[in-house]
Design a protein around this motif. Structure first.
Motif, PDB file in Angstrom:
ATOM      1  N   PRO A  26       0.814  -1.223   0.000  1.00 20.78           N
ATOM      2  CA  PRO A  26       0.000   0.000   0.000  1.00 20.78           C
ATOM      3  C   PRO A  26       0.847   1.273   0.000  1.00 20.78           C
ATOM      4  N   GLU A  27       2.103   1.177   0.440  1.00 19.30           N
ATOM      5  CA  GLU A  27       2.971   2.373   0.504  1.00 19.30           C
ATOM      6  C   GLU A  27       3.629   2.692  -0.841  1.00 19.30           C
ATOM      7  N   CYS A  28       4.243   1.650  -1.465  1.00 16.11           N
ATOM      8  CA  CYS A  28       5.078   1.941  -2.647  1.00 16.11           C
ATOM      9  C   CYS A  28       4.686   1.133  -3.876  1.00 16.11           C
ATOM     10  N   GLN A  29       3.621   0.342  -3.775  1.00 16.95           N
ATOM     11  CA  GLN A  29       3.131  -0.504  -4.882  1.00 16.95           C
ATOM     12  C   GLN A  29       4.112  -1.598  -5.279  1.00 16.95           C
ATOM     13  N   GLY A  30       5.076  -1.908  -4.416  1.00 21.19           N
ATOM     14  CA  GLY A  30       6.034  -2.980  -4.726  1.00 21.19           C
ATOM     15  C   GLY A  30       5.410  -4.353  -4.470  1.00 21.19           C
ATOM     16  N   PRO A  31       6.044  -5.413  -5.017  1.00 18.16           N
ATOM     17  CA  PRO A  31       5.533  -6.769  -4.790  1.00 18.16           C
ATOM     18  C   PRO A  31       5.663  -7.179  -3.323  1.00 18.16           C
ATOM     19  N   LEU A  32       4.659  -7.869  -2.817  1.00 21.40           N
ATOM     20  CA  LEU A  32       4.684  -8.356  -1.430  1.00 21.40           C
ATOM     21  C   LEU A  32       5.157  -9.806  -1.396  1.00 21.40           C
ATOM     22  N   LEU A  33       5.957 -10.123  -0.382  1.00 19.35           N
ATOM     23  CA  LEU A  33       6.423 -11.502  -0.207  1.00 19.35           C
ATOM     24  C   LEU A  33       5.867 -12.061   1.097  1.00 19.35           C
ATOM     25  N   VAL A  34       5.526 -13.354   1.088  1.00 21.19           N
ATOM     26  CA  VAL A  34       4.995 -13.986   2.295  1.00 21.19           C
ATOM     27  C   VAL A  34       6.162 -14.360   3.214  1.00 21.19           C
ATOM     28  N   ARG A  35       6.056 -13.961   4.476  1.00 23.93           N
ATOM     29  CA  ARG A  35       7.075 -14.344   5.465  1.00 23.93           C
ATOM     30  C   ARG A  35       6.465 -15.316   6.476  1.00 23.93           C
ATOM     31  N   TYR A  36       7.265 -16.320   6.845  1.00 21.04           N
ATOM     32  CA  TYR A  36       6.795 -17.390   7.737  1.00 21.04           C
ATOM     33  C   TYR A  36       7.524 -17.353   9.079  1.00 21.04           C
ATOM     34  N   GLN A  37       6.931 -18.014  10.048  1.00 22.06           N
ATOM     35  CA  GLN A  37       7.617 -18.198  11.341  1.00 22.06           C
ATOM     36  C   GLN A  37       8.549 -19.397  11.178  1.00 22.06           C
ATOM     37  N   LEU A  38       9.681 -19.131  10.568  1.00 27.39           N
ATOM     38  CA  LEU A  38      10.558 -20.246  10.190  1.00 27.39           C
ATOM     39  C   LEU A  38      11.138 -20.957  11.417  1.00 27.39           C
ATOM     40  N   HIS A  39      11.363 -20.204  12.510  1.00 24.39           N
ATOM     41  CA  HIS A  39      11.903 -20.873  13.707  1.00 24.39           C
ATOM     42  C   HIS A  39      10.898 -21.883  14.265  1.00 24.39           C
TER      43      HIS A  39
END
Ligand SMILES: Cc1ncc(COP(=O)(O)O)c(C=O)c1O
Ligand SMILES: [Zn+2]
Length: 404
Positions: A26-39
């Protein structure tokens, strides 16, 4: 239960709540990536326990965005073979040459992976109308998965898209519009429909979940090598989703403790008739300039300016990789050579990987003792008309045609 933590903007780092099918930052129109709770995943999931799982891409469910099995829209995508290609290897002096053969996916290309995960999320989040501008194969995959999920599907494609793509979309009952011009024109039409009629736009990197399905190629390659990474991975680049996704998968696997920090060098292959990434890579630019008159019969890589150009270039540099363009003539010859030597009828985009391997081995960028994986992104049978047209226009009758 899902391990998704949040969505993160790949351009400005903004963190966005995971609720809702977000499109872009919503800020810069860049692509969003999904982040996980990898730990958390690291504690819960061991790579050795994967061997009992179903042989499709959903074997990595903890690393995918759905909450439960029931949410998955599947046609059996993923876990495609990683084939040794010894005859091609011998031709060029690479005993450890492999092909990740994505032509065995539903709809005949690797696009199935991304659309399986994105459609699963779209249905879960309550969207009923999904649309895509496509060079062909992503449209075919959205038509298949969208229909399977009971969604309305709209597809805009250039008028000269291979007929297999047009027909496969029409067969599902999807609304198909052929636009004059290239994928940019198709994208404009989908944007207008999004504003006017509320269709959700599933364009490359304009929603975060296609990339997640796509990244399973990376998990599979490493698992199929018994958790070793190859030295080089070479694949065609159009929108660049697969390359960006591969890089993301490798980073996640390192965080999970499944691999070391050693990475393969990634190679982007384009056609000389449309090579914006190659040009930007050569100029050490951080973004691509739109290619003026894109022209190649490998329609999946006829993308004049990828939306995620900066991410592609970053992955190429961070991996100490390379970008190179091959001619349509080399691509056509590669389709024939792969068929003749290995019995695999690859799509032109996938065959471009082989044309690139030859160049890079000959100029010493790849060494004889290296393990090299080429991505064949789809099936040659989807390109019968494009290949016949190419033959008619470029080969004198009888010259170099397949012997009966
Ligand atoms: C068969 C095939 N290969 C490669 C590509 C390029 O893929 P990407 O968008 O991941 O660069 C496409 C895209 O349409 C395709 O259909
Ligand atoms: Zn941003």
């Amino acid at each position: 239960m899902s391990f998704v933590k949040c969505l993160e903007c790949s351009r400005c780092g903004n963190l966005v709540s995971k609720i809702g099918l977000r499109a872009v930052c919503p800020e810069c129109q860049g692509p969003l990536l999904v982040r996980y709770q990898l730990h958390e995943i690291k504690r819960y999931l061991k790579k050795t326990s994967l061997s009992d799982r179903p042989t499709d891409m959903w074997r990595y469910i903890e690393l995918l965005p759905v909450d439960a099995d029931e949410e998955i829209v599947t046609l059996g995508e993923g876990y495609t073979p990683l084939l040794p290609v010894p005859h091609l290897g011998q031709l060029v002096g690479l005993p450890r040459l492999y092909m990740k053969d994505e032509s065995l996916n539903p709809t005949g290309t690797f696009k199935a992976r991304g659309l399986s995960s994105a459609v699963s999320m779209a249905r879960k989040l309550g969207y009923t109308k999904v649309a895509i501008p496509s060079a062909g194969n992503a449209g075919g995959a959205l038509a298949a998965y969208g229909t399977r999920a009971g969604l309305e599907v709209f597809i805009a494609m250039p008028a000269d898209t291979p007929s297999a793509n047009v027909v496969e979309c029409q067969m599902t009952g999807a609304r198909v519009v052929l636009v004059q011009g290239l994928i940019g024109e198709a994208a404009k039409l989908v944007e207008r429909l999004q504003t006017r009629e509320g269709w959700f736009d599933m364009s490359t990197l304009k929603e975060p979940y296609r990339l997640e399905g796509k990244k399973t190629i990376g998990y599979e390659i490493v698992e199929q090598f018994r958790w070793q990474v190859p030295d080089v991975i070479i694949g065609p680049v159009g929108g660049g989703m697969s390359l960006i996704a591969l890089w993301k998968a490798l980073a996640e696997m390192e965080d999970l403790g499944w691999i070391t920090s050693r990475r393969p060098r990634l190679v982007a292959v384009q056609s000389e008739g449309c090579a914006p990434i190659v040009e930007a890579f050569r100029n050490a630019a951080s973004a691509a300039t739109a290619w003026p008159k894109p022209n190649t019969f490998a329609s999946g890589i006829r993308i004049p300016k990828p939306f995620g150009d900066f991410l592609i270039l970053q992955a190429l540099r961070d991996s100490r990789g390379h970008a190179l363009a091959v001619s349509d003539e080399e691509i056509y010859a590669a389709v024939r050579e792969i068929s003749r030597e290995e019995g695999i009828f690859a799509c032109p985009e996938g065959a471009a990987s082989w044309a690139a391997v030859k160049r890079l081995k000959n100029n010493g960028w790849i060494q004889e003792d290296e393990t090299v994986v080429m991505l064949n992104t789809g099936a040659g049978v989807k390109y019968i008309d494009a290949l016949s047209r190419y033959e008619k226009e470029h080969q004198p009758v009888g010259a170099g045609r397949p012997t009966p």
